[in-house]
Scaffold this motif. Structure first.
Motif, PDB file in Angstrom:
ATOM      1  N   VAL A 191      57.710  -8.137  50.271  1.00  0.00           N
ATOM      2  CA  VAL A 191      57.511  -8.916  51.491  1.00  0.00           C
ATOM      3  C   VAL A 191      58.293 -10.222  51.386  1.00  0.00           C
ATOM      4  O   VAL A 191      58.199 -10.943  50.391  1.00  0.00           O
ATOM      5  CB  VAL A 191      56.019  -9.218  51.722  1.00  0.00           C
ATOM      6  N   VAL A 192      59.065 -10.500  52.419  1.00  0.00           N
ATOM      7  CA  VAL A 192      59.866 -11.719  52.465  1.00  0.00           C
ATOM      8  C   VAL A 192      59.026 -12.837  53.062  1.00  0.00           C
ATOM      9  O   VAL A 192      58.559 -12.741  54.197  1.00  0.00           O
ATOM     10  CB  VAL A 192      61.133 -11.494  53.314  1.00  0.00           C
ATOM     11  N   GLY A 193      58.834 -13.889  52.273  1.00  0.00           N
ATOM     12  CA  GLY A 193      58.084 -15.033  52.758  1.00  0.00           C
ATOM     13  C   GLY A 193      58.867 -16.321  52.695  1.00  0.00           C
ATOM     14  O   GLY A 193      58.370 -17.382  53.067  1.00  0.00           O
ATOM     15  N   GLY A 194      60.083 -16.253  52.214  1.00  0.00           N
ATOM     16  CA  GLY A 194      60.939 -17.422  52.055  1.00  0.00           C
ATOM     17  C   GLY A 194      62.171 -17.002  51.289  1.00  0.00           C
ATOM     18  O   GLY A 194      62.401 -15.809  51.055  1.00  0.00           O
ATOM     19  N   PRO A 195      62.996 -17.957  50.877  1.00  0.00           N
ATOM     20  CA  PRO A 195      64.225 -17.610  50.149  1.00  0.00           C
ATOM     21  C   PRO A 195      63.923 -16.826  48.866  1.00  0.00           C
ATOM     22  O   PRO A 195      62.910 -17.047  48.207  1.00  0.00           O
ATOM     23  CB  PRO A 195      64.826 -18.981  49.832  1.00  0.00           C
ATOM     24  N   PHE A 196      64.805 -15.892  48.540  1.00  0.00           N
ATOM     25  CA  PHE A 196      64.677 -15.115  47.317  1.00  0.00           C
ATOM     26  C   PHE A 196      66.079 -14.822  46.806  1.00  0.00           C
ATOM     27  O   PHE A 196      67.072 -15.143  47.472  1.00  0.00           O
ATOM     28  CB  PHE A 196      63.891 -13.816  47.570  1.00  0.00           C
ATOM     29  N   GLU A 253      71.329 -16.280  46.414  1.00  0.00           N
ATOM     30  CA  GLU A 253      70.155 -16.641  47.201  1.00  0.00           C
ATOM     31  C   GLU A 253      70.266 -16.057  48.608  1.00  0.00           C
ATOM     32  O   GLU A 253      71.282 -16.189  49.268  1.00  0.00           O
ATOM     33  CB  GLU A 253      69.998 -18.158  47.297  1.00  0.00           C
ATOM     34  N   ILE A 254      69.187 -15.423  49.060  1.00  0.00           N
ATOM     35  CA  ILE A 254      69.072 -14.900  50.411  1.00  0.00           C
ATOM     36  C   ILE A 254      68.051 -15.754  51.146  1.00  0.00           C
ATOM     37  O   ILE A 254      66.914 -15.904  50.687  1.00  0.00           O
ATOM     38  CB  ILE A 254      68.601 -13.431  50.416  1.00  0.00           C
ATOM     39  N   VAL A 255      68.449 -16.311  52.277  1.00  0.00           N
ATOM     40  CA  VAL A 255      67.554 -17.171  53.051  1.00  0.00           C
ATOM     41  C   VAL A 255      67.167 -16.445  54.334  1.00  0.00           C
ATOM     42  O   VAL A 255      68.012 -16.232  55.211  1.00  0.00           O
ATOM     43  CB  VAL A 255      68.220 -18.512  53.397  1.00  0.00           C
ATOM     44  N   PRO A 256      65.905 -16.026  54.473  1.00  0.00           N
ATOM     45  CA  PRO A 256      65.480 -15.420  55.736  1.00  0.00           C
ATOM     46  C   PRO A 256      65.397 -16.486  56.825  1.00  0.00           C
ATOM     47  O   PRO A 256      64.964 -17.621  56.579  1.00  0.00           O
ATOM     48  CB  PRO A 256      64.101 -14.853  55.412  1.00  0.00           C
ATOM     49  N   PRO A 313      63.732 -17.011  60.445  1.00  0.00           N
ATOM     50  CA  PRO A 313      62.845 -16.480  61.485  1.00  0.00           C
ATOM     51  C   PRO A 313      63.454 -16.670  62.878  1.00  0.00           C
ATOM     52  O   PRO A 313      63.958 -17.739  63.221  1.00  0.00           O
ATOM     53  CB  PRO A 313      61.576 -17.323  61.323  1.00  0.00           C
ATOM     54  N   LEU A 314      63.401 -15.602  63.679  1.00  0.00           N
ATOM     55  CA  LEU A 314      63.954 -15.585  65.029  1.00  0.00           C
ATOM     56  C   LEU A 314      62.933 -14.952  65.967  1.00  0.00           C
ATOM     57  O   LEU A 314      61.952 -14.353  65.528  1.00  0.00           O
ATOM     58  CB  LEU A 314      65.246 -14.759  65.062  1.00  0.00           C
ATOM     59  N   LEU A 315      63.204 -15.054  67.266  1.00  0.00           N
ATOM     60  CA  LEU A 315      62.371 -14.373  68.249  1.00  0.00           C
ATOM     61  C   LEU A 315      63.221 -13.389  69.048  1.00  0.00           C
ATOM     62  O   LEU A 315      64.273 -13.743  69.577  1.00  0.00           O
ATOM     63  CB  LEU A 315      61.697 -15.372  69.172  1.00  0.00           C
ATOM     64  N   HIS A 316      62.724 -12.170  69.129  1.00  0.00           N
ATOM     65  CA  HIS A 316      63.341 -11.074  69.878  1.00  0.00           C
ATOM     66  C   HIS A 316      62.393 -10.804  71.042  1.00  0.00           C
ATOM     67  O   HIS A 316      61.509  -9.969  70.952  1.00  0.00           O
ATOM     68  CB  HIS A 316      63.459  -9.879  68.924  1.00  0.00           C
ATOM     69  N   GLY A 317      62.522 -11.608  72.127  1.00  0.00           N
ATOM     70  CA  GLY A 317      61.478 -11.652  73.132  1.00  0.00           C
ATOM     71  C   GLY A 317      60.286 -12.371  72.537  1.00  0.00           C
ATOM     72  O   GLY A 317      60.382 -13.522  72.108  1.00  0.00           O
ATOM     73  N   ILE A 318      59.148 -11.675  72.446  1.00  0.00           N
ATOM     74  CA  ILE A 318      57.970 -12.282  71.799  1.00  0.00           C
ATOM     75  C   ILE A 318      57.793 -11.763  70.368  1.00  0.00           C
ATOM     76  O   ILE A 318      56.854 -12.169  69.681  1.00  0.00           O
ATOM     77  CB  ILE A 318      56.681 -12.018  72.612  1.00  0.00           C
ATOM     78  N   LEU A 319      58.686 -10.882  69.939  1.00  0.00           N
ATOM     79  CA  LEU A 319      58.559 -10.291  68.606  1.00  0.00           C
ATOM     80  C   LEU A 319      59.244 -11.156  67.552  1.00  0.00           C
ATOM     81  O   LEU A 319      60.446 -11.409  67.651  1.00  0.00           O
ATOM     82  CB  LEU A 319      59.184  -8.894  68.597  1.00  0.00           C
ATOM     83  N   PRO A 320      58.518 -11.570  66.518  1.00  0.00           N
ATOM     84  CA  PRO A 320      59.178 -12.272  65.408  1.00  0.00           C
ATOM     85  C   PRO A 320      60.040 -11.294  64.611  1.00  0.00           C
ATOM     86  O   PRO A 320      59.586 -10.207  64.244  1.00  0.00           O
ATOM     87  CB  PRO A 320      58.007 -12.787  64.558  1.00  0.00           C
ATOM     88  N   VAL A 321      61.281 -11.673  64.359  1.00  0.00           N
ATOM     89  CA  VAL A 321      62.204 -10.864  63.555  1.00  0.00           C
ATOM     90  C   VAL A 321      62.874 -11.793  62.552  1.00  0.00           C
ATOM     91  O   VAL A 321      62.701 -13.015  62.591  1.00  0.00           O
ATOM     92  CB  VAL A 321      63.258 -10.154  64.431  1.00  0.00           C
ATOM     93  N   LEU A 322      63.674 -11.210  61.676  1.00  0.00           N
ATOM     94  CA  LEU A 322      64.368 -12.003  60.671  1.00  0.00           C
ATOM     95  C   LEU A 322      65.881 -11.890  60.822  1.00  0.00           C
ATOM     96  O   LEU A 322      66.414 -10.799  61.040  1.00  0.00           O
ATOM     97  CB  LEU A 322      63.993 -11.554  59.257  1.00  0.00           C
ATOM     98  N   GLY A 323      66.554 -13.018  60.708  1.00  0.00           N
ATOM     99  CA  GLY A 323      67.964 -13.042  60.393  1.00  0.00           C
ATOM    100  C   GLY A 323      68.092 -13.394  58.919  1.00  0.00           C
ATOM    101  O   GLY A 323      67.093 -13.681  58.246  1.00  0.00           O
ATOM    102  N   PHE A 324      69.308 -13.366  58.408  1.00  0.00           N
ATOM    103  CA  PHE A 324      69.511 -13.674  56.987  1.00  0.00           C
ATOM    104  C   PHE A 324      70.744 -14.553  56.821  1.00  0.00           C
ATOM    105  O   PHE A 324      71.767 -14.341  57.474  1.00  0.00           O
ATOM    106  CB  PHE A 324      69.665 -12.388  56.172  1.00  0.00           C
ATOM    107  N   ARG A 325      70.594 -15.528  55.924  1.00  0.00           N
ATOM    108  CA  ARG A 325      71.719 -16.392  55.564  1.00  0.00           C
ATOM    109  C   ARG A 325      72.057 -16.187  54.092  1.00  0.00           C
ATOM    110  O   ARG A 325      71.174 -16.141  53.236  1.00  0.00           O
ATOM    111  CB  ARG A 325      71.380 -17.866  55.797  1.00  0.00           C
ATOM    112  N   ILE A 326      73.361 -16.065  53.833  1.00  0.00           N
ATOM    113  CA  ILE A 326      73.867 -16.009  52.460  1.00  0.00           C
ATOM    114  C   ILE A 326      75.013 -17.002  52.377  1.00  0.00           C
ATOM    115  O   ILE A 326      76.068 -16.796  52.983  1.00  0.00           O
ATOM    116  CB  ILE A 326      74.349 -14.599  52.088  1.00  0.00           C
TER     117      ILE A 326
END
Length: 262
Positions: free
Chosen positions: A143-148, A154-157, A159-172
């Motif tokens: 489960v992704v709860g923060g950077p790992f 390092e992968i930085v999740p 948080p985004l919104l897809h309408g009302i649905l929370p989704v994840l983008g990723f930064r490297i």
């Protein structure tokens, strides 16, 4: 870029619009996914960390098998999931080929809801098949709860919104991948500070309830001050050549098979 299209892909089934009939290969779009190579081209292969986790797949689309064939993908070391919509997870079973090739389980990362949906939709993977014969994917989930970190990266999740649905983008590093979204929450903008290259949702010209439009995506890229922006999750409303001709400098539509050097 393994896939750059919307949830139905392009061409659409039973559509004879100009884009669906286009002979430009950049207008042929499978469902959205990327493969990230974490190892610099000049990196030494003597480093066990660099070689242990190199190829990171983002999402397992229904087109995953063909995407791997088209792009000569022969290894996947980890999978990041943005969310659990069908166009992002329904190729999950195809990852078992990489289990066979690599003789190891594949680590999968996503938020708690996405991983729960995977366990429900692909219960045979997690509870065992009732019949003998055939293969099933072998995975571990986190489960992704923060950077790992994956290997030394390092992968930085994000948080985004897809309408009302929370989704994840990723930064490297200086790169970010933000698909399937129409809003970046206030708390997520700082996570994108310093990004210079972005792949960003831009469904079509007209506004949409769950995706950025082209104009909205251009505004996001401008606010971030990125050097390069590539738009993904593109529907058949947008022809590649004519759309790119109207976009600002440094902004273009992504296309299947595009390689972005970072």
């Amino acid at each position: 870029m393994l896939g750059s299209g919307t949830s139905q892909g392009v061409p659409f089934i039973a559509c004879d619009c100009a884009v669906c009939r286009s002979s430009d290969p950049r207008d042929k779009r499978t469902r959205p996914s990327i493969l990230i190579d974490l190892e610099p081209r000049a990196a030494s292969h003597e480093s066990p960390i660099a070689s242990a986790v190199r190829y990171v797949l983002v999402d397992t689309t229904p087109d995953l098998r063909q995407q791997c064939l088209d792009n000569h993908v022969s290894r996947v070391d980890a999978i990041l999931f943005t969310h659990s919509h069908a166009d992002h997870i329904c190729g999950f079973d195809d990852i078992r080929r990489f289990n066979q090739l690599q003789q190891t389980a594949l680590p999968c990362y996503g938020d708690a809801e996405t991983l729960s949906d995977l366990r429900r939709m692909f219960s045979y993977v997690f509870t065992g098949p009732k019949q003998q014969g055939g293969g099933v994917p072998k995975v571990s989930t986190s489960v992704v709860g923060g950077p790992f970190t994956l290997g030394a990266t390092e992968i930085v999740p994000v948080p985004l919104l897809h309408g009302i649905l929370p989704v994840l983008g990723f930064r490297i590093g200086s790169f970010a991948y933000l698909t399937d979204c129409n809003r970046i929450p206030d708390a997520s903008w700082p996570l994108l500070d310093g990004v210079t290259t972005i792949v960003l949702d831009a469904l079509r010209q007209r506004p949409h309830s769950t995706h950025f439009s082209v104009g909205e995506a251009v505004a996001v890229a401008s606010r971030l001050g990125v050097e390069r922006a590539y738009f993904t999750h593109v529907t058949h409303d947008l022809g590649h050549a004519e759309t790119c001709a109207r976009l600002p400098r440094g902004v273009e539509l992504a296309y299947d098979g595009l390689v972005i050097d970072l």
